[in-house]
Design a protein around this motif. Structure first.
Motif, PDB file in Angstrom:
ATOM      1  N   PRO A  55       0.828  -1.212   0.000  1.00 50.69           N
ATOM      2  CA  PRO A  55       0.000   0.000   0.000  1.00 50.69           C
ATOM      3  C   PRO A  55       0.861   1.261   0.000  1.00 50.69           C
ATOM      4  O   PRO A  55       1.781   1.389   0.793  1.00 50.69           O
ATOM      5  CB  PRO A  55      -0.807  -0.120   1.292  1.00 50.69           C
ATOM      6  N   HIS A  56       0.594   2.154  -0.919  1.00 54.63           N
ATOM      7  CA  HIS A  56       1.238   3.471  -0.991  1.00 54.63           C
ATOM      8  C   HIS A  56       2.755   3.386  -1.098  1.00 54.63           C
ATOM      9  O   HIS A  56       3.473   4.172  -0.481  1.00 54.63           O
ATOM     10  CB  HIS A  56       0.849   4.327   0.214  1.00 54.63           C
ATOM     11  N   ALA A  57       3.272   2.449  -1.885  1.00 54.70           N
ATOM     12  CA  ALA A  57       4.720   2.287  -2.033  1.00 54.70           C
ATOM     13  C   ALA A  57       5.296   3.368  -2.941  1.00 54.70           C
ATOM     14  O   ALA A  57       4.692   3.743  -3.944  1.00 54.70           O
ATOM     15  CB  ALA A  57       5.054   0.913  -2.580  1.00 54.70           C
ATOM     16  N   VAL A  58       6.461   3.861  -2.555  1.00 54.01           N
ATOM     17  CA  VAL A  58       7.209   4.847  -3.338  1.00 54.01           C
ATOM     18  C   VAL A  58       8.655   4.385  -3.372  1.00 54.01           C
ATOM     19  O   VAL A  58       9.218   4.007  -2.342  1.00 54.01           O
ATOM     20  CB  VAL A  58       7.118   6.255  -2.716  1.00 54.01           C
ATOM     21  N   ILE A  59       9.251   4.407  -4.560  1.00 55.26           N
ATOM     22  CA  ILE A  59      10.643   3.992  -4.712  1.00 55.26           C
ATOM     23  C   ILE A  59      11.547   5.210  -4.560  1.00 55.26           C
ATOM     24  O   ILE A  59      11.331   6.232  -5.202  1.00 55.26           O
ATOM     25  CB  ILE A  59      10.861   3.313  -6.080  1.00 55.26           C
ATOM     26  N   LEU A  60      12.557   5.087  -3.704  1.00 52.15           N
ATOM     27  CA  LEU A  60      13.580   6.126  -3.553  1.00 52.15           C
ATOM     28  C   LEU A  60      14.848   5.618  -4.208  1.00 52.15           C
ATOM     29  O   LEU A  60      15.379   4.582  -3.817  1.00 52.15           O
ATOM     30  CB  LEU A  60      13.870   6.408  -2.076  1.00 52.15           C
ATOM     31  N   ALA A  61      15.332   6.320  -5.208  1.00 49.85           N
ATOM     32  CA  ALA A  61      16.539   5.918  -5.929  1.00 49.85           C
ATOM     33  C   ALA A  61      17.764   6.490  -5.219  1.00 49.85           C
ATOM     34  O   ALA A  61      17.935   7.700  -5.144  1.00 49.85           O
ATOM     35  CB  ALA A  61      16.480   6.414  -7.362  1.00 49.85           C
ATOM     36  N   ALA A 111      14.650  14.324   3.738  1.00 54.23           N
ATOM     37  CA  ALA A 111      13.457  15.142   3.491  1.00 54.23           C
ATOM     38  C   ALA A 111      12.385  14.309   2.785  1.00 54.23           C
ATOM     39  O   ALA A 111      11.194  14.392   3.123  1.00 54.23           O
ATOM     40  CB  ALA A 111      13.817  16.373   2.662  1.00 54.23           C
ATOM     41  N   ALA A 112      12.798  13.485   1.818  1.00 52.91           N
ATOM     42  CA  ALA A 112      11.846  12.621   1.110  1.00 52.91           C
ATOM     43  C   ALA A 112      11.232  11.613   2.076  1.00 52.91           C
ATOM     44  O   ALA A 112      10.013  11.383   2.059  1.00 52.91           O
ATOM     45  CB  ALA A 112      12.533  11.903  -0.047  1.00 52.91           C
ATOM     46  N   LEU A 113      12.052  11.006   2.941  1.00 50.42           N
ATOM     47  CA  LEU A 113      11.519  10.053   3.910  1.00 50.42           C
ATOM     48  C   LEU A 113      10.532  10.719   4.864  1.00 50.42           C
ATOM     49  O   LEU A 113       9.504  10.127   5.214  1.00 50.42           O
ATOM     50  CB  LEU A 113      12.656   9.394   4.703  1.00 50.42           C
ATOM     51  N   ALA A 114      10.814  11.947   5.263  1.00 52.48           N
ATOM     52  CA  ALA A 114       9.886  12.667   6.147  1.00 52.48           C
ATOM     53  C   ALA A 114       8.559  12.934   5.439  1.00 52.48           C
ATOM     54  O   ALA A 114       7.481  12.763   6.028  1.00 52.48           O
ATOM     55  CB  ALA A 114      10.516  13.976   6.626  1.00 52.48           C
ATOM     56  N   ARG A 115       8.626  13.361   4.166  1.00 48.81           N
ATOM     57  CA  ARG A 115       7.390  13.587   3.391  1.00 48.81           C
ATOM     58  C   ARG A 115       6.588  12.305   3.254  1.00 48.81           C
ATOM     59  O   ARG A 115       5.367  12.292   3.407  1.00 48.81           O
ATOM     60  CB  ARG A 115       7.718  14.110   1.989  1.00 48.81           C
ATOM     61  N   LEU A 116       7.285  11.213   2.944  1.00 46.97           N
ATOM     62  CA  LEU A 116       6.607   9.936   2.768  1.00 46.97           C
ATOM     63  C   LEU A 116       6.006   9.445   4.082  1.00 46.97           C
ATOM     64  O   LEU A 116       4.906   8.887   4.100  1.00 46.97           O
ATOM     65  CB  LEU A 116       7.565   8.895   2.188  1.00 46.97           C
ATOM     66  N   ALA A 117       6.726   9.651   5.182  1.00 47.74           N
ATOM     67  CA  ALA A 117       6.195   9.258   6.487  1.00 47.74           C
ATOM     68  C   ALA A 117       4.923  10.029   6.802  1.00 47.74           C
ATOM     69  O   ALA A 117       3.931   9.458   7.258  1.00 47.74           O
ATOM     70  CB  ALA A 117       7.248   9.496   7.575  1.00 47.74           C
ATOM     71  N   ALA A 118       4.949  11.313   6.537  1.00 47.26           N
ATOM     72  CA  ALA A 118       3.769  12.143   6.804  1.00 47.26           C
ATOM     73  C   ALA A 118       2.583  11.723   5.935  1.00 47.26           C
ATOM     74  O   ALA A 118       1.434  11.827   6.349  1.00 47.26           O
ATOM     75  CB  ALA A 118       4.105  13.617   6.565  1.00 47.26           C
ATOM     76  N   ALA A 119       2.874  11.202   4.736  1.00 51.80           N
ATOM     77  CA  ALA A 119       1.819  10.768   3.824  1.00 51.80           C
ATOM     78  C   ALA A 119       1.407   9.313   4.064  1.00 51.80           C
ATOM     79  O   ALA A 119       0.486   8.820   3.423  1.00 51.80           O
ATOM     80  CB  ALA A 119       2.278  10.939   2.375  1.00 51.80           C
ATOM     81  N   GLY A 120       2.109   8.622   4.960  1.00 51.38           N
ATOM     82  CA  GLY A 120       1.799   7.220   5.224  1.00 51.38           C
ATOM     83  C   GLY A 120       2.243   6.279   4.123  1.00 51.38           C
ATOM     84  O   GLY A 120       1.706   5.188   3.973  1.00 51.38           O
ATOM     85  N   ALA A 121       3.248   6.670   3.352  1.00 53.57           N
ATOM     86  CA  ALA A 121       3.739   5.858   2.228  1.00 53.57           C
ATOM     87  C   ALA A 121       4.758   4.831   2.702  1.00 53.57           C
ATOM     88  O   ALA A 121       5.401   5.000   3.739  1.00 53.57           O
ATOM     89  CB  ALA A 121       4.357   6.762   1.170  1.00 53.57           C
ATOM     90  N   GLN A 122       4.908   3.784   1.925  1.00 52.59           N
ATOM     91  CA  GLN A 122       5.899   2.734   2.180  1.00 52.59           C
ATOM     92  C   GLN A 122       7.119   2.976   1.295  1.00 52.59           C
ATOM     93  O   GLN A 122       7.071   2.739   0.095  1.00 52.59           O
ATOM     94  CB  GLN A 122       5.313   1.358   1.865  1.00 52.59           C
ATOM     95  N   PRO A 123       8.233   3.461   1.856  1.00 48.03           N
ATOM     96  CA  PRO A 123       9.431   3.694   1.037  1.00 48.03           C
ATOM     97  C   PRO A 123      10.147   2.391   0.698  1.00 48.03           C
ATOM     98  O   PRO A 123      10.288   1.505   1.538  1.00 48.03           O
ATOM     99  CB  PRO A 123      10.319   4.567   1.917  1.00 48.03           C
ATOM    100  N   ILE A 124      10.579   2.296  -0.544  1.00 48.56           N
ATOM    101  CA  ILE A 124      11.458   1.217  -0.992  1.00 48.56           C
ATOM    102  C   ILE A 124      12.714   1.909  -1.504  1.00 48.56           C
ATOM    103  O   ILE A 124      12.687   2.578  -2.533  1.00 48.56           O
ATOM    104  CB  ILE A 124      10.823   0.382  -2.120  1.00 48.56           C
TER     105      ILE A 124
END
Length: 158
Positions: A55-61, A111-124
Motif C-alpha cells: 500500500p502506498h509504495a514509493v521507490i527512492l533511488a 526530506a523525502a523520507l519525512a514527506r513519505l512518512a507524513a503521507a503514510g507511504a511505504q518507502p522502498i
C-alpha cells in the motif's frame, strides 16, 4: 547510526525490524525496505514488481547518476511510463553542471523520507551506491564542507 545488515549477494533486501530509518520514528508507518546490489543485478525490476503489492509504495533511488536531469541514457533511470505508474523520489533533482555530494543526497533523502512518512507511504530504497545509502542511514561525519579556495589551490599545484 541506524542498524543495517549488508550481505554480498546480487542484491539484498533489508527490512529493519523497527522504524530506525524513518526520520519521523514516532509516526505509525512501516519502516523502509532497502534493496541493495551491484549494477544490473535486478534491483529496480524487483522494486517495481514489489511496489504494486504494497500500500502506498514509493521507490527512492539512491543512485549517484539518476539524480541528474537529462541523463536518461546509461543510468538505468526508470522511464516516464514506469514513473507514472509507480511514484519515484530522488530522480532528476539536480542539473549535470551542479555539484552534487553524498551530503546533499542524504539531506534530500531524509526530506523525502519525512514527506513519505507524513503521507503514510511505504518507502522502498533502491541503492546501487553504497556511499549514498550509508550517508542516508548513518549520516556523514561532522566536519566542514568543501572549500573552493583549497580546491583551486590544489588544482593549480597539480
Amino acid at each position: 547510526m541506524l542498524p543495517v545488515t549488508i550481505y554480498y549477494l546480487p542484491f539484498t533486501i533489508y527490512y529493519p525490524p523497527d522504524n530506525s530509518l524513518s526520520p519521523t520514528r514516532d509516526l505509525p508507518i512501516p519502516p523502509p525496505i532497502v534493496i541493495l546490489g551491484c549494477t544490473a543485478s535486478g534491483k529496480s525490476a524487483l522494486a517495481e514488481a514489489l511496489a504494486p503489492r504494497l500500500p502506498h509504495a514509493v521507490i527512492l533511488a539512491a543512485d549517484a547518476m539518476q539524480v541528474y536531469r537529462g541523463m536518461d541514457i546509461g543510468t538505468a533511470k526508470p522511464d516516464r511510463a514506469t514513473r507514472a505508474r509507480i511514484p519515484h523520489e530522488l530522480i532528476d533533482i539536480a542539473d549535470p553542471w551542479e555539484t552534487f555530494s553524498a551530503a546533499r543526497f542524504a539531506a534530500a533523502g531524509r526530506a523525502a523520507l519525512a514527506r513519505l512518512a507524513a503521507a503514510g507511504a511505504q518507502p522502498i530504497i533502491v541503492a546501487g551506491t553504497r556511499l549514498y545509502l550509508r550517508a542516508l542511514i548513518d549520516g556523514l561525519f561532522e566536519g566542514p564542507g568543501a572549500d573552493d579556495a583549497i580546491r583551486r589551490e590544489l588544482a593549480e599545484r597539480a
